[in-house]
Design a protein around this motif. Sequence first.
Motif, short mmCIF file in Angstrom:
data_model
loop_
_atom_site.label_atom_id
_atom_site.label_comp_id
_atom_site.label_asym_id
_atom_site.label_seq_id
_atom_site.Cartn_x
_atom_site.Cartn_y
_atom_site.Cartn_z
N HIS A 180 0.87 -1.17 0.00
CA HIS A 180 0.00 0.00 0.00
C HIS A 180 0.91 1.22 0.00
CE1 HIS A 180 -3.18 2.81 1.06
NE2 HIS A 180 -4.06 1.85 0.80
N ALA A 181 1.05 1.85 -1.18
CA ALA A 181 2.05 2.91 -1.34
C ALA A 181 1.80 4.09 -0.41
CB ALA A 181 2.06 3.38 -2.80
N ALA A 182 0.54 4.46 -0.19
CA ALA A 182 0.25 5.62 0.67
C ALA A 182 0.73 5.37 2.10
CB ALA A 182 -1.24 5.92 0.66
N VAL A 183 0.62 4.14 2.57
CA VAL A 183 1.08 3.83 3.92
C VAL A 183 2.59 3.95 4.00
CG1 VAL A 183 1.22 2.02 5.67
CG2 VAL A 183 -0.91 2.37 4.42
N GLU A 184 3.30 3.51 2.97
CA GLU A 184 4.76 3.62 2.98
C GLU A 184 5.22 5.07 3.04
OE1 GLU A 184 6.59 1.57 -0.21
OE2 GLU A 184 6.20 -0.43 0.60
N GLU A 233 3.80 7.45 4.69
CA GLU A 233 3.47 8.10 5.95
C GLU A 233 4.74 8.39 6.75
OE1 GLU A 233 -0.90 5.95 6.65
OE2 GLU A 233 0.82 5.42 7.88
N GLU A 234 4.73 9.53 7.43
CA GLU A 234 5.85 9.91 8.29
C GLU A 234 5.57 9.44 9.71
OE1 GLU A 234 8.68 11.22 7.50
OE2 GLU A 234 8.25 11.56 5.36
N TRP A 245 -0.22 0.07 19.42
CA TRP A 245 0.80 0.85 18.75
C TRP A 245 0.17 1.96 17.94
CZ3 TRP A 245 1.44 1.71 13.54
CH2 TRP A 245 2.61 2.40 13.18
N ARG A 246 0.78 3.12 17.97
CA ARG A 246 0.38 4.25 17.14
C ARG A 246 1.64 4.79 16.45
NH1 ARG A 246 -3.84 2.42 18.22
NH2 ARG A 246 -5.64 3.37 19.25
N PRO A 247 1.50 5.35 15.24
CA PRO A 247 2.68 5.95 14.60
C PRO A 247 3.37 6.94 15.52
CG PRO A 247 0.87 5.82 13.04
CD PRO A 247 0.31 5.41 14.37
N GLY A 248 4.64 6.71 15.75
CA GLY A 248 5.40 7.56 16.66
C GLY A 248 5.66 6.93 18.00
N SER A 249 4.95 5.84 18.31
CA SER A 249 5.20 5.15 19.58
C SER A 249 6.16 4.00 19.34
CB SER A 249 3.89 4.63 20.18
OG SER A 249 3.28 3.68 19.32
N ARG A 286 -3.93 -3.24 7.32
CA ARG A 286 -3.13 -4.47 7.40
C ARG A 286 -1.67 -4.18 7.07
NH1 ARG A 286 -3.66 -9.65 3.33
NH2 ARG A 286 -2.26 -11.06 4.44
N TYR A 287 -1.44 -3.40 6.01
CA TYR A 287 -0.05 -3.11 5.62
C TYR A 287 0.63 -2.23 6.65
CZ TYR A 287 3.86 -2.41 2.42
OH TYR A 287 5.11 -2.39 1.85
N ARG A 288 -0.10 -1.30 7.26
CA ARG A 288 0.48 -0.45 8.30
C ARG A 288 0.92 -1.30 9.49
NH1 ARG A 288 -3.46 2.56 8.74
NH2 ARG A 288 -2.81 4.18 7.26
N ALA A 289 0.08 -2.26 9.88
CA ALA A 289 0.45 -3.14 10.99
C ALA A 289 1.67 -3.98 10.63
CB ALA A 289 -0.73 -4.04 11.35
N PHE A 290 1.71 -4.45 9.38
CA PHE A 290 2.85 -5.26 8.95
C PHE A 290 4.14 -4.43 8.97
CE2 PHE A 290 5.68 -6.59 5.50
CZ PHE A 290 5.91 -7.91 5.84
#
Length: 684
Positions: free
Chosen positions: A134-138, A140-141, A234-238, A254-258
């Motif tokens: 998922h390109a948009a997830v990749e 993400e900052e 988990w959250r982005p940044g933690s 799913r891809y973000r969790a992976f």
Amino acid sequence: MDLEQPALPGMPRTRRRRAAGVQVADELPVARVLVDRPQPHLDRPFDYLVPAELADRVRAGVRVKVRFAGQDVDGWVVDRVAESEHAGRLTPLRRLVSAEVVLPTETLDLVTAVARRWAGTVADVLRLAVPPRHAAVEREEWPDGSVPPRPDVQDSAWQRTPGGPAFLRRVAAGEAPWAVWQALPWTVEPWADQVAQAVGAARAGGRGALVVVPSGAEVDLAVDALERHGVAPWRPGSAGGWVRLVADEGPAARYRAFLAAVRGAADVVVGTRAAAFAPVARLGLAVCWDDADPLHEEPRAPYPHAREVLAMRAGEGTALLVGGYSRSVAAQRWVELDRARPLVADRTELRRSTPRPVHLDRAELAREGPAAAARLPSAAWRTIRDGLEHGPVLVQVPRAGYLPAVACARCRTVARCATCGGPLRLAGSHALPACGWCGGLASAWRCGECGHTGLRSIAVGAARTAEELGRAFPGVALRRSSAEHGVLRSVPAGRSLVVATTGAEPIAESGYAAAVLLDAQVTASRPGLDADQAALRHWLAAAALVRPSSEGGVAVLIGDVPAPLAGAFVRWDPAGLAERVLAERAAVQLPPAAHLVVLEGERAAVQAVADGLHVRTTVRGPIPTGPAPDGVLDPERSRPVRALLQTPWPQAAALVADLGAVLATRSAAREGIVRVRVEPTDVG
């Protein structure tokens, strides 16, 4: 410049020229790529040139596009090398799909081992292990996170289970014990809380954890328990926390969790069977809850089982916990081989924690006279009536629908569709009979034996059961839980009747006052090698939601079933049944006592595969599984058949390797396809 290509032994050395218009990387110019092709004879890395502009970003574990057989196909880079063993000219990589490393070395090793063990291809297993990009997830900052504090080891939920606290202490100390755990009923000690404390022990030792459960409902229970025990999502940044790895979450989630797992940001992964491959950093604990559930077995080739995948990951530095209300025969084999220690409460604790189990078979009901033949005998009515005085009552029904099977009211011949021959069923009290196969209506049905037009039921589903109970107990709240009407997660503590199909029983807030398990003979007589084990698992899972006997809880099983199965339910002794079944299978060399491979396909193809094996094995069959096709010169050669290959475990790896070579040879020659299932949980 031209790069010299080393030739195969015995052949003259050749020169590999630079690809037209492409500048090749100066260092490690060759990428070894696994192409996304399922054919067994293509199950190996292929060499490609690395363009200079991609030299800094192409590394092991990234996705690429390559030219293969005249098409652009997906691939994974598994290595960068200085020279290739291929004697001809190499093609450059088409493009880099993503610089994200999604296939770490540890995952590649696991995927390769799984493919070899189950006679599959690495490409097939990679589709299970690595979710779609998922390109948009990749893009993400994710800000950097601080390291979370290590929790203290809590074992209060394990105090009722001898050996449980010691298991947690060993996990926290960095050891790798294996345990087969028989959980106490949910009303006494929720399994999710015990799993959460085991996860906490792994994190206290500075390691990660992986929890694999059958479905999304159990994922919800597990993550809720993790939060109760101090493990945050988990959250982005933690840094640290749990993520859900479930296909139903959607491609982005799913891809973000992976990515959180593969980047080492999340240290706990909870998910369904595909999560068994999750790349958890510093994995210290792998948990498989309810390993006998068929949802743990992958329905796509090469059909690996999540329990066995986790066992392959366990070992040096990784503990394994396999648990459930029941015990699978495979787990019992581990216990008998001393590979795993059993974690089971003693008999006194079991009697105190479980509801009072009652089995009403034909002999027990004989004293009731003609009422004994009723589907709901008077003893069951009394159990429901008395239970409703104290809270909700659960009624488990093995069949869905209203009347899933009907017959002629005069001669009792099963009613079938005139078009396709499928069984007729009724969807409601005023519905027309419809075919269960093609869905066609049979408004003008007439019995082919006696000409009668009336129908009677020969099987009752959950919808009809709910209708009958609603009339018998007016004014009582009636709730249904099934795939047809929607699966309830929980029900309130008030007075209510809950009619649920097997596997869809909701949790009651304060436990059920009673449970009535109908049509036990239907659950126990379903075809399959694991019929007895599956039946006991369904019954214990429902009874585990009932209050303990000290609080008046009772679980009533209605129907004639084999004595060992009924005894295992009444004694709450799934380990005893597993031990008995394993001994029976050892006598006839059936899994898991012996290694088994199932071959399915046309007779000629199956016979050719069996004849091509060099490793000594016992071949059972082939036996026909369907009619011979029409319109062929030799229908018997094309008839679908099944053959079983039985092998002692010490020769299992050699047999599967030999089988893989035969399949690769047939694939290269484009010969008939044979479906292969290695270590199946069922051979029906």
